[in-house]
Design an enzyme around this catalytic site. Structure first.
Site, PDB file in Angstrom:
ATOM      1  N   CYS A  32      -0.748  -3.848 -10.888  1.00  0.00           N
ATOM      2  CA  CYS A  32       0.043  -4.074 -12.090  1.00  0.00           C
ATOM      3  C   CYS A  32       1.077  -5.178 -11.910  1.00  0.00           C
ATOM      4  O   CYS A  32       1.576  -5.718 -12.899  1.00  0.00           O
ATOM      5  CB  CYS A  32       0.740  -2.784 -12.513  1.00  0.00           C
ATOM      6  SG  CYS A  32       1.874  -2.122 -11.285  1.00  0.00           S
ATOM      7  N   GLY A  92      -2.406   8.133 -20.603  1.00  0.00           N
ATOM      8  CA  GLY A  92      -3.262   7.650 -19.518  1.00  0.00           C
ATOM      9  C   GLY A  92      -3.313   8.653 -18.387  1.00  0.00           C
ATOM     10  O   GLY A  92      -2.272   9.156 -17.947  1.00  0.00           O
ATOM     11  N   ALA A  93      -4.511   8.946 -17.901  1.00  0.00           N
ATOM     12  CA  ALA A  93      -4.676   9.933 -16.831  1.00  0.00           C
ATOM     13  C   ALA A  93      -5.242   9.302 -15.567  1.00  0.00           C
ATOM     14  O   ALA A  93      -5.840   9.975 -14.738  1.00  0.00           O
ATOM     15  CB  ALA A  93      -5.590  11.070 -17.306  1.00  0.00           C
ATOM     16  N   ALA A 131      -4.498   6.535 -12.132  1.00  0.00           N
ATOM     17  CA  ALA A 131      -3.640   6.641 -10.942  1.00  0.00           C
ATOM     18  C   ALA A 131      -2.159   6.626 -11.317  1.00  0.00           C
ATOM     19  O   ALA A 131      -1.383   7.469 -10.860  1.00  0.00           O
ATOM     20  CB  ALA A 131      -3.953   5.497  -9.974  1.00  0.00           C
ATOM     21  N   MET A 132      -1.757   5.661 -12.166  1.00  0.00           N
ATOM     22  CA  MET A 132      -0.345   5.567 -12.531  1.00  0.00           C
ATOM     23  C   MET A 132       0.087   6.752 -13.390  1.00  0.00           C
ATOM     24  O   MET A 132       1.194   7.267 -13.250  1.00  0.00           O
ATOM     25  CB  MET A 132      -0.083   4.258 -13.263  1.00  0.00           C
ATOM     26  CG  MET A 132      -0.256   3.015 -12.417  1.00  0.00           C
ATOM     27  SD  MET A 132       0.981   2.899 -11.106  1.00  0.00           S
ATOM     28  CE  MET A 132       2.359   2.213 -12.026  1.00  0.00           C
ATOM     29  N   GLY A 133      -0.797   7.188 -14.278  1.00  0.00           N
ATOM     30  CA  GLY A 133      -0.481   8.354 -15.085  1.00  0.00           C
ATOM     31  C   GLY A 133      -0.308   9.590 -14.226  1.00  0.00           C
ATOM     32  O   GLY A 133       0.618  10.389 -14.437  1.00  0.00           O
ATOM     33  N   ALA A 142       4.684   3.399  -1.730  1.00  0.00           N
ATOM     34  CA  ALA A 142       3.479   3.692  -0.961  1.00  0.00           C
ATOM     35  C   ALA A 142       2.189   3.431  -1.727  1.00  0.00           C
ATOM     36  O   ALA A 142       1.118   3.394  -1.123  1.00  0.00           O
ATOM     37  CB  ALA A 142       3.517   5.156  -0.504  1.00  0.00           C
TER      38      ALA A 142
END
Length: 444
Positions: free
Chosen positions: A48, A185-186, A188-190, A113
């Site tokens: 991102c 949003g589900a 990685a970031m979500g 991380a």
């Protein structure tokens, strides 16, 4: 073989340009990057807030030119515009940059991380595409080790663990009400957002995703609620803070749907856009009562150099960063040693191959002169001669590998080639020439 890093990040490029560059992803980009032979190996890191290509190139300038052309072609950004934005690292600087990225030192939040998993994914994509060879295999494996060491051996984790936690800190500090949280949003970031909200004991958390099953699984894992995307308008009207992090190429939140949800509302709505490309139409920030925080805003808030905030070198965080920098410096030395040792390997192989050729030629001559020898006698002679040659070569080749790993060790490979008139093709898969990698010739 030259080792180079070419990329752009939140430090060097505006969000609008990063959005376009973020479309350059490994599975699609790697075949194009490796077509034509200008790049021998490549790994594409696309997150991102950074897009970088790690590459091994036979010719520095040709490789760099090809890389720029491909990035321009795949992103749609004119080459002239990219030229003013992209940074280039080579040799020792490239190694140091990759290791600092892996350790989280080049992230918006020092020590986060998440980048380690993103590097691992980029490396795996390159392996699956057969795009990572000897140089990048070693580079990425050592980089992943650097990242693990940084988190295991220092207190760098005492800083916010990811951009998500830093964004939440900012939202809470600037919002009077944070009772109703909406995560769109589900991925990685979500998932990171929901996990961090749960850890902090946030109020009501609802997960919305185009695929309800995935949203439900994520919600169930953390005791949150899940809802279909069709309920987005009513959930927007209820939310105090919205975190959006989808993989959509278009805007998920627009002035139209956010404006409609805001009708008749007087409370402040904070929207945190962690997606790249952005999920939120920039004009949403102009709506009354809406506070928008995106990657660009986070960069200003979190980066002391960008924000102009004073930096205290004696602070605990800075001490941990210094400790990680020490780890990085040591690992750069280690990689340089490996690279110097790697150069002598094909030379040693060529020497052994020369010895085998000489032995084979002499055995053929013996067979012609001594036709009276039985097959068993010939096999005994061949075995004995091969053993003698291998024992003679063993200690010198072991020693030259040891010496070659030391600073200035590339001279031993060169001397060996001159002494025995060996031919090793530069740029071949087994030949990594330290002399062609700037700044690594004399050590880190």
């Amino acid at each position: 073989m030259n080792l180079i890093v070419v990329g752009a990040s939140y430090r060097t490029a505006p969000v609008e340009l990063l959005e376009k560059l973020s479309l350059v992803e490994g599975p699609q980009a790697l075949p194009r990057l490796l077509s034509g032979g200008e790049l021998a190996e490549a790994v594409v890191v696309s997150t991102c807030n950074r897009v970088e290509v790690y590459a091994a190139v036979p010719a520095f300038h040709l490789g760099l030119s090809h890389l720029g052309e491909v990035l321009s072609e795949l992103s749609g950004v004119p080459a002239e515009q990219l030229a003013n934005t992209l940074y280039v690292h080579h040799g020792q600087d490239a190694v140091r940059h990759v290791f600092r990225v892996a350790a989280g030192l080049d992230s918006m939040v020092a020590g986060e991380a998440q980048i380690l998993g993103q590097l691992r994914e980029a490396y795996q994509q390159a392996v699956e595409a057969d795009a990572a060879g000897k140089v990048l295999h070693e580079l990425l494996q050592q980089a992943l080790r650097v990242g693990k060491r940084a988190h295991a051996e220092t207190g760098i984790d005492h800083a916010p663990r990811s951009m998500v936690s830093a964004a939440l800190d900012h939202a809470v500090a600037n919002s009077a009400d944070c009772h109703h949280w909406l995560v769109i949003g589900a991925g990685a970031m979500g998932a990171l957002s929901v996990a961090e909200l749960t850890r902090r004991g946030a109020g009501t958390v609802t997960v919305v995703n185009r695929g309800l099953d995935r949203a439900q699984r994520l919600a169930d894992a953390y005791g949150a609620a899940a809802a279909p995307i069709e309920r987005l308008p009513e959930l927007l009207a209820e939310a105090d803070v919205v975190i959006t992090a989808t993989a959509s190429t278009g805007h998920v939140l627009t002035t139209e749907n956010v404006g409609a949800a805001r009708t008749g509302s007087h409370k402040i709505l904070t929207i945190i856009d962690l997606a790249m490309p952005r999920d939120v139409e920039p004009a949403v920030a102009e709506l009354p009562g809406v506070r928008l925080v995106d990657v660009a805003r986070l960069g200003t808030v979190l980066d002391p150099a960008t924000a102009g905030a004073p930096v205290c070198p004696r602070s605990s965080a800075d001490r941990e960063v210094a400790a990680v920098e020490e780890i990085v410096a040591g690992e750069v030395d280690s990689y340089a040693s490996w690279l110097r040792g790697a150069e002598v390997a094909p030379t040693v192989a060529a020497l052994r191959a020369r010895a085998d050729d000489v032995v084979s030629a002499e055995l053929r001559r013996l067979a012609q002169r001594r036709a009276d020898l039985t097959e068993e006698q010939r096999a005994d002679v061949a075995h004995t001669v091969h053993r003698i040659v291998q024992r003679l070569l063993h200690q010198p080749t072991v020693r030259v590998r040891q010496l070659a790993a030391e600073p200035g060790g590339e001279a031993y490979a060169s001397l060996l080639r001159d002494l025995f008139d060996l031919s090793v093709i530069p740029g071949s898969p087994d030949h990594t020439t330290v002399a062609d990698v700037p700044d690594l010739k004399g050590g880190a």
